[in-house]
Scaffold this active site. Sequence first.
Site, PDB file in Angstrom:
ATOM      1  N   GLU A 189       9.430   7.841  -0.057  1.00 25.71           N
ATOM      2  CA  GLU A 189       9.622   7.230  -1.372  1.00 25.71           C
ATOM      3  C   GLU A 189      10.045   8.211  -2.450  1.00 25.71           C
ATOM      4  O   GLU A 189      10.673   7.820  -3.435  1.00 25.71           O
ATOM      5  CB  GLU A 189       8.334   6.536  -1.796  1.00 25.71           C
TER       6      GLU A 189
ATOM      7  N   ALA B 186       0.843  -1.207   0.000  1.00 26.72           N
ATOM      8  CA  ALA B 186       0.000   0.000   0.000  1.00 26.72           C
ATOM      9  C   ALA B 186       0.877   1.257   0.000  1.00 26.72           C
ATOM     10  O   ALA B 186       1.179   1.813  -1.064  1.00 26.72           O
ATOM     11  CB  ALA B 186      -0.939  -0.038   1.186  1.00 26.72           C
ATOM     12  N   ARG B 187       1.322   1.662   1.166  1.00 27.01           N
ATOM     13  CA  ARG B 187       2.242   2.800   1.295  1.00 27.01           C
ATOM     14  C   ARG B 187       3.127   2.560   2.510  1.00 27.01           C
ATOM     15  O   ARG B 187       2.651   2.023   3.531  1.00 27.01           O
ATOM     16  CB  ARG B 187       1.482   4.113   1.506  1.00 27.01           C
TER      17      ARG B 187
ATOM     18  N   HIS C 286       8.409  -0.559  -5.601  1.00 22.80           N
ATOM     19  CA  HIS C 286       7.082   0.025  -5.898  1.00 22.80           C
ATOM     20  C   HIS C 286       6.690  -0.266  -7.348  1.00 22.80           C
ATOM     21  O   HIS C 286       6.424   0.655  -8.136  1.00 22.80           O
ATOM     22  CB  HIS C 286       7.024   1.533  -5.617  1.00 22.80           C
TER      23      HIS C 286
ATOM     24  N   ASP D 249       6.522  -3.531  -1.028  1.00 21.29           N
ATOM     25  CA  ASP D 249       6.770  -2.863  -2.309  1.00 21.29           C
ATOM     26  C   ASP D 249       6.898  -1.364  -2.077  1.00 21.29           C
ATOM     27  O   ASP D 249       7.083  -0.612  -3.028  1.00 21.29           O
ATOM     28  CB  ASP D 249       5.576  -3.155  -3.246  1.00 21.29           C
TER      29      ASP D 249
END
Length: 332
Positions: free
Chosen positions: A263, A233-234, A297, A258
């Site tokens: 980021e 997700a984040r 990601h 991921d």
Amino acid sequence: MFKITVYSVREVEIPLFDKLNKYNYELNLVSERLTMQNVAKAKGSDAVLVSGGDDTGKDVLEALNSYGIKLVFTRSVGVDKYDFAVADKLGIKVANVPNYSPRAVAELAFILGMTLFRHVAPATYNTHMGDFRILPEYFANEIHNATVGIIGAGSIGTAEAKLYKALGAKVLAFQRHPDPANDAVEFVDMDTLLAKSDIISIHVPYIPGKTDNLVGAPELAKMKSSAILVNTARGPVVDNEAVAQAVRDFKIAGYGTDVLLDEQHVMDRQFDTLDDVPNQIDKDLMKNYPNVIVTPHMGFFTVPAVTDMISTSFENFESTIKTGKPVHPVER
Ligand code: COI
């Protein structure tokens, strides 16, 4: 001709932008992510299209506004990088793509979960170092005997649930407002999900100030010591320091992710060594490899998903041009 400057366009995506451009927009495709350094590339455009890693904070939105750009849409689901207060003040419209191929992220989450569940990450690490012993820590359960917990059973969470169900796993889910029509999962409270699941996969949006550290030390303490946590997700929806500690202390068996913190400083960048990664917490987390595995990601990076992201974005623009409203305005 309506001109759109599109940021974060990877080489392999260019043919799709060309093929899907059925409204004949003038497309200014920029490979870099949007920052204050390259925002001027949008000058002369009617609109901007970004992706999930682009900077859509105050300064960038003000610069775009000064060029007369009032449409700053994203082809991502996530809208956490937008400064909505500034967008609203400037009258900038925001739209997103809430539903591109959910299998894209779901399949990656499933693979991260299974890779750790079957101890493939440490096993391949060891074989590549020349160690072919079958170590006791590779002794595994099988997925049809396991329980999977999905936190956030929207379209992606439900797609992942179906993958696990197809292999015979029991799938629990936690959702603040469970959908009674969703029969792919069994809705339970968070504590039950944490206590019973062998793999827990998170699919909640990051809403700064609201969904930070949804899984932190208290939640990790309720998980089985053999359990795997997966986050596609984040980064900030998980307390990354607490996860690193839990893996080190064998409080959980592994973390597959991921997404990282900060980021915008790592996405699509290449560092000489891990030590050059700017965020210390990200670095500490990754040092727990092979029981922490990280992908860059790339959950969205499939042909069906990118096709949906582009074509739905074009529909957002076309609807705005024709009716003043995108198909998917971002509610706030
Ligand atoms: C999203 O759609 O929110 C993503 O996370 C993928 C994006 C970075 C392209």
